[in-house]
Design an enzyme around this catalytic site. Structure first.
Site, PDB file in Angstrom:
ATOM      1  CB  SER A 205      29.402  86.276  11.565  1.00 35.81           C
ATOM      2  OG  SER A 205      30.498  86.583  10.738  1.00 35.81           O
TER       3      SER A 205
ATOM      4  CB  SER B 117      30.340  83.428   8.500  1.00 36.67           C
ATOM      5  OG  SER B 117      30.539  83.379   9.916  1.00 36.67           O
TER       6      SER B 117
ATOM      7  CE  LYS C 168      29.212  80.584  11.841  1.00 37.59           C
ATOM      8  NZ  LYS C 168      29.553  82.000  12.102  1.00 37.59           N
TER       9      LYS C 168
END
Length: 494
Positions: free
Chosen positions: A190, A166, A84
């Site tokens: 997330s 996210s 990420k």
């Protein structure tokens, strides 16, 4: 690309890729080239990969040579993964949290997580797109959107199905077979949300199990990196490579830390037998009929495979009025601390400067505004406010003593059972406790929200436990996975 390679790598897990490399029928270089070709062909529509590692092929070649001369370092040797974009890497990739304000930022060193994975022999394919600032920028921002990378789409229904947030880029990429596995981060939902929406396994560890140093933060009380994979075994392998103690992360030095470097030993296909699983029905009330059927089927599966189902289980905190003050206050301090030490290319060094930069570049930076950033910036950034201390105290008391720990202790449970990232899972985030989700089925009907996305599509079954119960959660999730085999690949986007 060679069909033989495709046959080996589509839906491949870490174990099968590693076995193929050991026999010489595959190499890390071939893996990396196959994934890069697939990213180039499929990802322009999905927008799950923000940036490719320019050194990925070179690293893979070096690891292949090392394997031939010395053997493999372990199960991650030569395995291509995505990180990420809020996880620092001290190489030629940027770390930006999806923001154009950090689009040219190079971290000076690896985050502790990246360093551990690199030492284990993983190949970083690139950085995954994410909801900008981990969805702590704007109250109206769509999950999966960043000013730097655009809108990540769910490969099971691009533009129709919710992608989750996210760690949306990490999830979409793993689901679409653009990497073998990925690492996401979670503050509240997330990892679990996008894993559930993309037919994946996602694990958010106990706070204190995995280092946060070198990861762009929201809140020190709740943030953690964790694995996002196509199988529970892969999640166990990835987790075991990330648990070394970090002297700079205070949470890793608290009493009661229980850690392993190999979580695969806890996997048991008969692991539901004898388990006690609680059904917190208060948190099922908002489910539509199709999703309610998914969780009821999961309860039946657990029961049929030997689990004792305690139904219903009540939590003392069910009527609690929650606030978001911990995140609001900790974000400003955490971000200012991170930006003050940021590497070259960072256009901003404080939250004040970030807000000003976004305003000055609003055409590209502020599609959804920045009201959440402004809201956080109204705090002192010192964590000295009484409101913050009281909110932190209540979070822990309600989510632990009156929530998860109460239920587990009262009913002698191994875990609580939820659907996906539905109401109630924020409890585990506030408590700092572990969660794992595993594919639980697919619904053909659903309701459509104001954002235009429907609730239909892949659904995850989620197990929640107390602190450092990762071995139990992995055992339950693995047994459920083996009993159901609900994971399936999406059709390639065209």
């Amino acid at each position: 690309m060679d069909k033989t390679v495709s046959d080996l790598l589509v839906e491949a897990d870490i174990v099968s890729v590693q076995a193929a490399m050991e026999t010489g029928s595959l190499s890390s270089e071939v893996c990396v080239r196959w994934y890069l070709e697939r990213i180039g062909r499929l990802d322009p529509k999905l927008k799950s990969v923000l940036e490719i590692n320019p050194d990925a092929i070179e690293v893979a070649i070096a690891l292949d040579a090392e394997r031939r001369e010395y053997g493999a370092r372990g199960p991650l040797h030569g395995i291509p993964i995505l990180l990420k974009d809020n996880i620092d890497t001290g190489d030629r990739m940027h770390t930006s949290a999806g923001s154009v304000a950090l689009a040219e930022h190079f971290a000076s060193t690896d985050s502790v997580v990246a360093a551990q994975l690199r030492a284990a022999g993983a190949v970083f394919l690139g950085k995954a797109n994410m909801t900008e600032w981990a969805n702590f920028m704007s109250s109206t921002m769509w999950s999966g959107y960043s000013s730097r990378g655009g809108q990540t789409l769910n490969p099971y229904g691009p533009g129709e199905l919710f992608v989750g947030g996210s760690s949306s880029g990490s999830a979409a990429a793993v689901a679409a077979n653009l990497c073998t596995a990925a690492v996401g981060t979670e503050t509240s939902g997330s990892i679990i949300s996008p894993a559930s929406q993309n037919c994946l396994v996602g694990l958010k560890p106990t706070i204190g199990l995995v280092s946060r140093t070198g990861i762009i933060p929201i809140t020190n009380s709740q943030d953690s990196a964790g694995p996002m994979t196509r199988t529970v075994r892969d999640a166990a392998i990835l987790l075991g490579a990330m648990t070394a103690v970090d002297p700079d992360d205070a949470a890793m030095h608290e009493n009661g830390r229980v850690v392993y470097t190999d979580y695969t030993s806890f996997l048991d296909a008969d692991g539901l037998r004898g388990a006690r699983i609680g059904v917190p029905r208060f948190y099922y009330q908002g489910l539509d009929e199709a999703r309610a059927e998914i969780i009821e089927r999961a309860i039946t599966v657990c029961k049929e495979h030997g689990a004792t189902i305690v139904d219903p289980v009540s939590l003392l905190c069910e009527s609690a009025k929650w606030d978001w003050d911990v995140m609001r206050y900790e974000f400003k301090k955490g971000l200012n601390d991170y930006l003050a030490k940021a590497g070259p290319g960072a256009f901003v060094r404080t939250l004040d400067e970030l807000i000003a930069y976004n305003e000055a570049n609003r055409e590209v930076a502020l599609k959804y505004g920045q009201d959440t950033l402004i809201w956080s910036n109204e705090t002192s950034g010192t964590l000295s406010e009484p409101e913050y201390s009281e909110s932190l105290r209540l979070n822990r008391e309600l989510s632990r003593d009156q929530g998860i720990d109460h239920a587990i202790r009262e009913h002698r449970l191994d875990a609580l059972l939820f659907l996906g990232n539905e109401d109630g899972l924020d409890l585990s985030a506030r408590a700092g406790y572990p969660v794992i989700t595993v594919p639980g089925g697919h619904t053909e009907t659903g309701t459509t929200g104001e954002d235009g996305y429907t609730t239909k599509g892949p659904q995850g079954i989620t197990f929640v436990g107390t602190a450092y119960s990762e071995p139990i959660l992995l055992r339950l999730a693995y047994a459920y996975e083996q009993a159901t085999k609900y994971r399936f690949a999406p059709t390639d986007p065209v």
